[in-house]
Write a protein that holds these residues in place. Structure first.
Motif, PDB file in Angstrom:
ATOM      1  N   ARG A 253      -2.989  10.545   8.831  1.00 47.79           N
ATOM      2  CA  ARG A 253      -4.126   9.780   9.379  1.00 47.79           C
ATOM      3  C   ARG A 253      -5.444  10.328   8.852  1.00 47.79           C
ATOM      4  NH1 ARG A 253      -1.125  10.032  14.264  1.00 47.79           N
ATOM      5  NH2 ARG A 253      -2.418  11.761  14.992  1.00 47.79           N
ATOM      6  N   ARG A 254      -5.494  11.650   8.690  1.00 50.67           N
ATOM      7  CA  ARG A 254      -6.733  12.284   8.235  1.00 50.67           C
ATOM      8  C   ARG A 254      -6.967  12.082   6.742  1.00 50.67           C
ATOM      9  NH1 ARG A 254      -5.388  17.204   9.013  1.00 50.67           N
ATOM     10  NH2 ARG A 254      -5.365  18.020   6.880  1.00 50.67           N
ATOM     11  N   THR A 255      -5.911  12.095   5.958  1.00 49.71           N
ATOM     12  CA  THR A 255      -6.071  12.083   4.502  1.00 49.71           C
ATOM     13  C   THR A 255      -5.792  10.727   3.867  1.00 49.71           C
ATOM     14  OG1 THR A 255      -3.765  12.788   4.173  1.00 49.71           O
ATOM     15  CG2 THR A 255      -5.461  14.516   4.357  1.00 49.71           C
ATOM     16  N   ARG A 256      -5.226   9.798   4.594  1.00 51.49           N
ATOM     17  CA  ARG A 256      -4.898   8.487   4.045  1.00 51.49           C
ATOM     18  C   ARG A 256      -5.554   7.391   4.876  1.00 51.49           C
ATOM     19  NH1 ARG A 256       1.536   9.696   2.857  1.00 51.49           N
ATOM     20  NH2 ARG A 256       1.156  11.502   1.528  1.00 51.49           N
ATOM     21  N   PRO A 257      -6.860   7.240   4.721  1.00 53.05           N
ATOM     22  CA  PRO A 257      -7.582   6.266   5.552  1.00 53.05           C
ATOM     23  C   PRO A 257      -7.215   4.826   5.241  1.00 53.05           C
ATOM     24  CG  PRO A 257      -9.007   7.141   3.830  1.00 53.05           C
ATOM     25  CD  PRO A 257      -7.745   7.946   3.791  1.00 53.05           C
ATOM     26  N   TYR A 258      -6.540   4.576   4.112  1.00 53.36           N
ATOM     27  CA  TYR A 258      -6.216   3.205   3.728  1.00 53.36           C
ATOM     28  C   TYR A 258      -4.749   2.860   3.988  1.00 53.36           C
ATOM     29  CZ  TYR A 258     -10.336   4.414   0.942  1.00 53.36           C
ATOM     30  OH  TYR A 258     -11.550   4.868   0.520  1.00 53.36           O
ATOM     31  N   ALA A 259      -4.049   3.688   4.743  1.00 55.39           N
ATOM     32  CA  ALA A 259      -2.615   3.485   4.919  1.00 55.39           C
ATOM     33  C   ALA A 259      -2.291   2.153   5.587  1.00 55.39           C
ATOM     34  CB  ALA A 259      -2.022   4.637   5.725  1.00 55.39           C
ATOM     35  N   THR A 260      -3.126   1.694   6.483  1.00 56.09           N
ATOM     36  CA  THR A 260      -2.864   0.438   7.187  1.00 56.09           C
ATOM     37  C   THR A 260      -3.633  -0.733   6.590  1.00 56.09           C
ATOM     38  OG1 THR A 260      -4.605   0.953   8.807  1.00 56.09           O
ATOM     39  CG2 THR A 260      -2.362   1.628   9.349  1.00 56.09           C
ATOM     40  N   GLY A 261      -4.385  -0.487   5.515  1.00 60.35           N
ATOM     41  CA  GLY A 261      -5.131  -1.563   4.868  1.00 60.35           C
ATOM     42  C   GLY A 261      -6.560  -1.637   5.366  1.00 60.35           C
ATOM     43  N   VAL A 262      -7.506  -1.597   4.439  1.00 63.77           N
ATOM     44  CA  VAL A 262      -8.929  -1.658   4.767  1.00 63.77           C
ATOM     45  C   VAL A 262      -9.549  -2.866   4.074  1.00 63.77           C
ATOM     46  CG1 VAL A 262     -11.160  -0.482   4.521  1.00 63.77           C
ATOM     47  CG2 VAL A 262      -9.103   0.837   5.066  1.00 63.77           C
ATOM     48  N   ASP A 263     -10.345  -3.615   4.811  1.00 65.57           N
ATOM     49  CA  ASP A 263     -11.068  -4.752   4.242  1.00 65.57           C
ATOM     50  C   ASP A 263     -12.053  -4.220   3.195  1.00 65.57           C
ATOM     51  OD1 ASP A 263     -12.600  -6.957   3.648  1.00 65.57           O
ATOM     52  OD2 ASP A 263     -13.013  -7.503   5.716  1.00 65.57           O
ATOM     53  N   VAL A 264     -11.875  -4.651   1.948  1.00 64.10           N
ATOM     54  CA  VAL A 264     -12.703  -4.139   0.857  1.00 64.10           C
ATOM     55  C   VAL A 264     -14.170  -4.491   1.053  1.00 64.10           C
ATOM     56  CG1 VAL A 264     -13.161  -4.368  -1.620  1.00 64.10           C
ATOM     57  CG2 VAL A 264     -10.839  -4.028  -0.826  1.00 64.10           C
ATOM     58  N   SER A 265     -14.458  -5.595   1.741  1.00 59.32           N
ATOM     59  CA  SER A 265     -15.855  -5.984   1.962  1.00 59.32           C
ATOM     60  C   SER A 265     -16.612  -4.950   2.791  1.00 59.32           C
ATOM     61  CB  SER A 265     -15.926  -7.355   2.630  1.00 59.32           C
ATOM     62  OG  SER A 265     -15.392  -7.309   3.935  1.00 59.32           O
ATOM     63  N   LYS A 266     -15.901  -4.060   3.483  1.00 60.84           N
ATOM     64  CA  LYS A 266     -16.543  -2.988   4.234  1.00 60.84           C
ATOM     65  C   LYS A 266     -16.898  -1.809   3.339  1.00 60.84           C
ATOM     66  CE  LYS A 266     -14.199  -4.174   8.576  1.00 60.84           C
ATOM     67  NZ  LYS A 266     -13.308  -3.691   9.656  1.00 60.84           N
ATOM     68  N   ILE A 267     -16.378  -1.832   2.104  1.00 56.34           N
ATOM     69  CA  ILE A 267     -16.646  -0.752   1.156  1.00 56.34           C
ATOM     70  C   ILE A 267     -17.595  -1.208   0.068  1.00 56.34           C
ATOM     71  CG2 ILE A 267     -15.581   0.877  -0.459  1.00 56.34           C
ATOM     72  CD1 ILE A 267     -12.961   0.515   1.093  1.00 56.34           C
ATOM     73  N   TRP A 268     -17.335  -2.406  -0.476  1.00 58.83           N
ATOM     74  CA  TRP A 268     -18.147  -2.961  -1.557  1.00 58.83           C
ATOM     75  C   TRP A 268     -18.684  -4.329  -1.171  1.00 58.83           C
ATOM     76  CZ3 TRP A 268     -13.105  -1.627  -4.184  1.00 58.83           C
ATOM     77  CH2 TRP A 268     -13.130  -0.311  -4.649  1.00 58.83           C
ATOM     78  N   ASP A 269     -19.723  -4.745  -1.844  1.00 61.99           N
ATOM     79  CA  ASP A 269     -20.335  -6.057  -1.617  1.00 61.99           C
ATOM     80  C   ASP A 269     -19.618  -7.084  -2.498  1.00 61.99           C
ATOM     81  OD1 ASP A 269     -21.969  -8.103  -0.852  1.00 61.99           O
ATOM     82  OD2 ASP A 269     -23.685  -7.479  -2.055  1.00 61.99           O
ATOM     83  N   CYS A 270     -18.576  -7.690  -1.968  1.00 57.89           N
ATOM     84  CA  CYS A 270     -17.758  -8.629  -2.732  1.00 57.89           C
ATOM     85  C   CYS A 270     -18.190 -10.068  -2.461  1.00 57.89           C
ATOM     86  CB  CYS A 270     -16.290  -8.494  -2.346  1.00 57.89           C
ATOM     87  SG  CYS A 270     -15.611  -6.848  -2.549  1.00 57.89           S
ATOM     88  N   PRO A 271     -17.955 -10.990  -3.415  1.00 60.16           N
ATOM     89  CA  PRO A 271     -18.194 -12.409  -3.147  1.00 60.16           C
ATOM     90  C   PRO A 271     -17.306 -12.873  -1.989  1.00 60.16           C
ATOM     91  CG  PRO A 271     -17.870 -12.015  -5.496  1.00 60.16           C
ATOM     92  CD  PRO A 271     -17.508 -10.745  -4.795  1.00 60.16           C
ATOM     93  N   PRO A 272     -17.749 -13.859  -1.222  1.00 58.27           N
ATOM     94  CA  PRO A 272     -16.957 -14.308  -0.064  1.00 58.27           C
ATOM     95  C   PRO A 272     -15.555 -14.782  -0.420  1.00 58.27           C
ATOM     96  CG  PRO A 272     -19.194 -15.195   0.019  1.00 58.27           C
ATOM     97  CD  PRO A 272     -19.035 -14.563  -1.321  1.00 58.27           C
ATOM     98  N   HIS A 273     -15.379 -15.319  -1.639  1.00 55.17           N
ATOM     99  CA  HIS A 273     -14.051 -15.833  -1.989  1.00 55.17           C
ATOM    100  C   HIS A 273     -13.126 -14.756  -2.547  1.00 55.17           C
ATOM    101  CE1 HIS A 273     -16.345 -16.067  -5.748  1.00 55.17           C
ATOM    102  NE2 HIS A 273     -15.207 -16.099  -6.401  1.00 55.17           N
ATOM    103  N   HIS A 274     -13.593 -13.510  -2.612  1.00 52.17           N
ATOM    104  CA  HIS A 274     -12.730 -12.387  -2.991  1.00 52.17           C
ATOM    105  C   HIS A 274     -12.300 -11.679  -1.702  1.00 52.17           C
ATOM    106  CE1 HIS A 274     -14.028 -11.835  -7.475  1.00 52.17           C
ATOM    107  NE2 HIS A 274     -13.903 -13.095  -7.136  1.00 52.17           N
ATOM    108  N   VAL A 275     -11.147 -12.067  -1.173  1.00 56.60           N
ATOM    109  CA  VAL A 275     -10.631 -11.502   0.079  1.00 56.60           C
ATOM    110  C   VAL A 275      -9.620 -10.418  -0.295  1.00 56.60           C
ATOM    111  CG1 VAL A 275      -9.513 -11.996   2.273  1.00 56.60           C
ATOM    112  CG2 VAL A 275     -10.964 -13.732   1.192  1.00 56.60           C
ATOM    113  N   LEU A 276     -10.045  -9.179  -0.193  1.00 55.71           N
ATOM    114  CA  LEU A 276      -9.258  -8.061  -0.704  1.00 55.71           C
ATOM    115  C   LEU A 276      -9.025  -7.010   0.366  1.00 55.71           C
ATOM    116  CD1 LEU A 276     -11.305  -7.594  -4.005  1.00 55.71           C
ATOM    117  CD2 LEU A 276      -9.154  -8.852  -3.778  1.00 55.71           C
ATOM    118  N   ARG A 277      -7.878  -6.346   0.255  1.00 62.50           N
ATOM    119  CA  ARG A 277      -7.575  -5.189   1.095  1.00 62.50           C
ATOM    120  C   ARG A 277      -7.267  -3.996   0.197  1.00 62.50           C
ATOM    121  NH1 ARG A 277      -2.966  -7.223   5.215  1.00 62.50           N
ATOM    122  NH2 ARG A 277      -1.896  -7.262   3.199  1.00 62.50           N
TER     123      ARG A 277
END
Length: 350
Positions: free
Chosen positions: A76-100
């Motif tokens: 849990r401490r070292t793998r923050p993306y294990a359950t999937g993270v919305d990429v839009s919370k990390i980068w400014d993506c176009p709305p039609h790029h729905v990424l995890r």
């Protein structure tokens, strides 16, 4: 004497039992998991033992551990993306790029100093395109069969590519009278992307699709920092896998004028892996000009791609498949290929 002998033996057995109990009491207890590494496919954890100093920390194989709560806490401490993270919370993506972003393999995080862009970021050495396009005058918002822009049918009625790989695509420009819904504006209109950027066991990051992709369907552009070929030469020794020359219309043996560097800037294509038998191809596209030095690059599906399948393209499409052993070529970086395809060449030149 027999009684004394028997009493002595009983006493010895008691001492042996006490020794075994003391050994059991001295069993080691894991206080904390500090690190991990994979050695020849075997996972090891670096352990801090309870009651012992830092100099007594040791590497132990995963199967020797009996502390599932500590392992879960470490992940849990070292793998923050294990359950999937919305990429839009990390980068400014176009709305039609729905990424995890998903990583269940190790503790690797997103690349540092990477900026998500769905176009080119040009250096000062990149000029304005030197040619213009003649606009169409279609008044109903969409080009029809009689429009000059449609004399070469690049797409079918469903917007799927219908030209061979050796041909370039010329779409309607901003000067044309048609709207963004014109059937000849597929690349510039964009396509909804639903994909997972995931950590692989042996190929770094990769991308899998969460929706079916039809053969001939537009996937996305190859974007990044657009620079002169001379500027890119300084990066070749350390950055080869992200450099893409705009050489579609360059004579054999000549260098391209400009190169895309997708390491510092880019979109989801930054994470596309190589395959010697890919399911995507890349086409040259002209939108607002016909300058052969500055065309765009667009990915289209070479076949139907199913949900959960990794999307890939061939980093070296002109390379033959005759050899499957690693080869050394002067002045070219060689990497062992991990695509696993029956057509695998065994190496990647980048």
């Amino acid at each position: 004497m027999k009684g004394e002998k028997r009493e002595y033996e009983d006493s010895d057995a008691e001492e042996q039992e006490q020794g075994e109990e003391e050994e059991e009491e001295e069993s080691y207890e894991v206080e904390e998991i500090l690190d991990e590494r994979v050695v020849y496919g075997r996972l090891y954890y670096f352990l801090k033992w309870k009651g012992y100093g830092e100099d007594q920390n040791t590497w132990e194989p995963e199967e020797n551990l009996d502390c599932p709560e500590l392992v879960a806490r470490y992940k849990r401490r070292t793998r923050p993306y294990a359950t999937g993270v919305d990429v839009s919370k990390i980068w400014d993506c176009p709305p039609h790029h729905v990424l995890r972003l998903i990583n269940t393999v190790d503790g690797e995080r997103v690349p540092r100093n990477f900026t998500y862009v769905d176009g080119y970021v040009c250096t000062q050495k990149v000029p304005q395109p030197s040619t213009v396009m003649f606009p169409c005058l279609c008044e109903d918002g969409k080009c029809g069969a009689t429009c000059e822009c449609m004399q070469v049918p690049y797409y079918d009625a469903d917007g799927l590519l219908c030209i061979e790989h050796q041909h370039c695509i010329i779409e309607c420009s901003d000067a044309c009278a048609c709207s963004i819904d014109c059937p000849n504006r597929v690349v510039q209109r964009g396509n909804p992307i639903e994909m997972d950027i995931y950590r692989t066991a042996g190929k770094g990051w990769g991308v899998i699709t969460r929706k079916p992709i039809r053969k001939g369907e537009f996937v996305c552009r190859y974007t990044g920092k657009l620079m002169s070929f001379g500027e890119s030469e300084d990066l070749e020794k350390t950055n080869t896998s992200y450099l893409f020359d705009l050489d579609k219309e360059v004579a054999l043996g000549k260098n391209a004028c400009f190169t895309i560097d997708a390491r510092p800037y880019g979109n989801v294509s930054h994470f596309f892996n190589h395959s010697c038998d890919p399911n995507m191809g890349i086409w040259s596209v002209y939108i607002n000009h016909l300058d052969p030095r500055l065309h765009e690059l667009a990915f289209f599906a070479l076949r139907d791609i199913g949900v959960g399948e990794e999307v890939t393209f061939d980093y070296n499409p002109s390379m033959p498949h005759e050899s499957n052993t690693e080869t050394t070529v002067p002045d070219v970086a060689t990497f062992r290929c991990q695509c696993g395809s029956p057509l695998c060449r065994g190496f990647i030149f980048a």
